[in-house]
Enzyme design. Structure first.
Site, PDB file in Angstrom:
ATOM      1  N   SER A   1       0.836  -1.198   0.000  1.00  0.00           N
ATOM      2  CA  SER A   1       0.000   0.000   0.000  1.00  0.00           C
ATOM      3  C   SER A   1       0.872   1.249   0.000  1.00  0.00           C
ATOM      4  CB  SER A   1      -0.927  -0.002   1.211  1.00  0.00           C
ATOM      5  OG  SER A   1      -0.166   0.207   2.381  1.00  0.00           O
ATOM      6  N   LYS A   2       0.204   2.375   0.037  1.00  0.00           N
ATOM      7  CA  LYS A   2       0.935   3.644  -0.083  1.00  0.00           C
ATOM      8  C   LYS A   2       2.110   3.780   0.874  1.00  0.00           C
ATOM      9  CE  LYS A   2      -3.133   3.382  -0.923  1.00  0.00           C
ATOM     10  NZ  LYS A   2      -3.923   2.423  -0.179  1.00  0.00           N
TER      11      LYS A   2
END
Length: 473
Positions: free
Chosen positions: A242-243
RNA sequence: GUCCCCGUCGUCUAGCCUGGCCCAGGACACCGGCCUUUCACGCCGGCGACACGGGUUCAAAUCCCGUCGGGGACGCCA
């Protein structure tokens, strides 16, 4: 039967690494079997879908050269098809309206979770004794699928193998929201039927959706396609990528100076292997890719290996193409773009083995692209010393006299001085390097001089000489 | 919590289906050396894994069971 695969992203953000790999696998599988690869945009969530995201996804696929044969199709343009199929299910008694309020449902879910039970729809509005339920008047309602309460549903997955689900685990999923719009699991099935998809290749986070979808296929009177659930990509902490794991969008890598070939090559090897082979051309991939060789376990994204692959593609790329590709990065750094293509090629040739990305290459090209070189003071102090003034001046004269300003010519000029003064090459090369590039590390000194050209070389030698002069006093 | 999936070097993986060729092979990273005008590249070498415990078998990374660990799903999101 011709193979038809699809990539079906929801346009709620850029194309991330995991999506890119899913698209790649679908593309490769279709190409491998001479089939069609279809792009479908799953935009039924109108709240979160944006035109920017659609654009970003298309751009990313284009950059990765994953060209699709049909589409993009948009689910929002297919509401009629979904409605029609919902009516069919309703009429057949395979779906029913549900008037439970979202708040009620939510409360029940919370309670179940708290009591450590599996949160599932409790069947409040399920029609009793096989009756076809009538549509409630004056009340908002959703349409639910009447899911079988016994038996099992089997997913024969090409990568995961045979997975059996107890139908009691599956609750009556909502097919249409109270505003009439259809939901994901239903649209997917209707679309995949209409688009004649033969192989569904997707992330294994969808594996648990699959039995419901199979049930829907059956209810609609169709045979389910082949399923292949590929493992997820994890971050270094083993959590789903994820980010917070850094750059996760495919195009972010483009902007950081990575090649699409490198990203694709990296991604395909994450979860798939063909013996010990690491480097694959697109043609080889199409020839060798197979779902059977896809592994079952999740893989950790390793930026270092991507970097290594990128450096490989950087080193082997045709120079004229490389020269084209660095131009945007030169501009991005604020340098004027050189017009001489041949010169750009020569410049890139001296740098490509020292850089791993285009960004890095351009950073290292500073002394080529600008005449305001940033002089490393420590290096200057160490190498631009009075004792080197004479050889340096002599070299400047030697270079000035050169009729052919080539690498070979430059080398001869060096050798002449070195021999006469009985100096080792390093003694002269390092000061020259500092004078020309501002630093102690650079490509080979002859190449640097040849690429820089006579005029710029002499100018820089001259100012180095001046510096030695003044620091002497 | 329930259901499902997964578990070979730090990481990606080969081998597992069809036990012996595996005291486990390759790649990235790391360490050392060589090459060398610097830095790289390249080349050579090194470190380093079958999650654990039982079983089956003459023989198990490979087959079976259990444990532990990781992940995913459980939405009027996709």
């Amino acid at each position: 039967m011709t193979v038809r695969t699809r990539f079906a992203p929801s346009p709620t953000g850029f194309l991330h690494i995991g999506g890119a790999r899913t698209a790649l696998f679908n593309y490769l599988f279709a190409r491998r079997h001479g089939g069609k690869f279809i792009l479908r945009i799953e935009d039924t969530d109108r709240e979160r879908s944006t035109p920017e995201a659609i654009e970003a996804i298309i751009q990313a696929l284009t950059w990765l050269e994953l060209d699709w044969d049909e589409g993009p199709f948009f689910q929002t343009a297919r509401y009629d098809a979904y409605k029609e199929n919902i009516q069919k299910l309703l009429a057949a008694g395979k779906a029913f309206p549900c008037v439970c309020a979202p708040e009620e449902l939510d409360a029940k879910r919370q309670l179940a979770l708290k009591e450590k039970r599996k949160p599932a729809y409790d069947g409040t509005c399920r029609p009793k004794d096989g009756k076809i339920a009538s549509i409630p008047q004056g009340k908002p309602y959703t349409i639910r699928f009447l899911s079988p309460r016994d038996g099992t549903t089997v997913v024969d997955d090409t990568v995961k193998g045979r997975v059996v689900f107890d139908n009691r685990e599956l609750d009556d999923l909502i097919l249409a929201r109270s505003d009439g719009t259809p939901t994901y699991n239903f649209c997917v099935v209707v679309d995949d039927i209409d688009m004649k998809i033969t192989h569904i290749i997707r992330g294994d986070d969808h594996l648990s959706n699959t039995p419901r979808q199979i049930l829907l296929y059956q209810a609609l009177g169709h045979t389910p396609p082949e399923f292949a659930h590929v493992p997820l990509i994890l971050g270094l902490d083993k959590a789903r990528l994820s980010k917070r794991h850094g750059a996760t969008s495919a195009t972010a890598y483009r902007d950081m100076g990575y090649f699409p070939e490198a990203l694709a090559n990296y991604l395909v090897r994450l979860g798939w292997a063909h013996g010990d082979q690491e480097i694959f051309s697109r043609a080889e991939l199409i020839e060798k890719f197979s779902l059977e060789a896809v592994g079952k376990s999740a893989g950790v994204f390793n930026p270092e290996k991507l970097l290594w692959l990128n450096s490989h593609y950087l080193k082997t790329r045709p120079l004229s193409r490389l020269a084209d590709e660095i131009v945007p990065f030169i501009k991005a750094k604020g340098y004027p773009a050189p017009q001489d293509h041949a010169w750009l090629e020569r410049m890139a040739a001296t740098l490509r083995e020292r850089a791993k990305t285009l960004t890095e290459l351009v950073e290292q090209a500073h002394f080529y692209l600008s005449d305001e070189i940033s002089l490393d003071e420590k290096a200057a102090k160490k190498f631009l010393t009075p004792d080197i003034r004479e050889p340096l001046a002599e070299l400047a004269d030697g270079l000035a006299a050169l009729s052919e300003f080539s690498e070979g010519g430059v080398e001869q000029a060096f050798t002449a001085i070195l021999q006469r003064r009985e100096l080792p090459l390093g003694k002269l090369a390092q000061p020259v390097r500092v004078a020309l590039t501002g630093s102690t590390t650079s490509p080979g000194i002859y190449e640097v001089i040849a690429v820089l050209g006579k005029e710029r070389t002499l100018r820089r030698l001259k100012s180095a000489l001046e510096r030695i002069q003044t620091s002497q006093v």
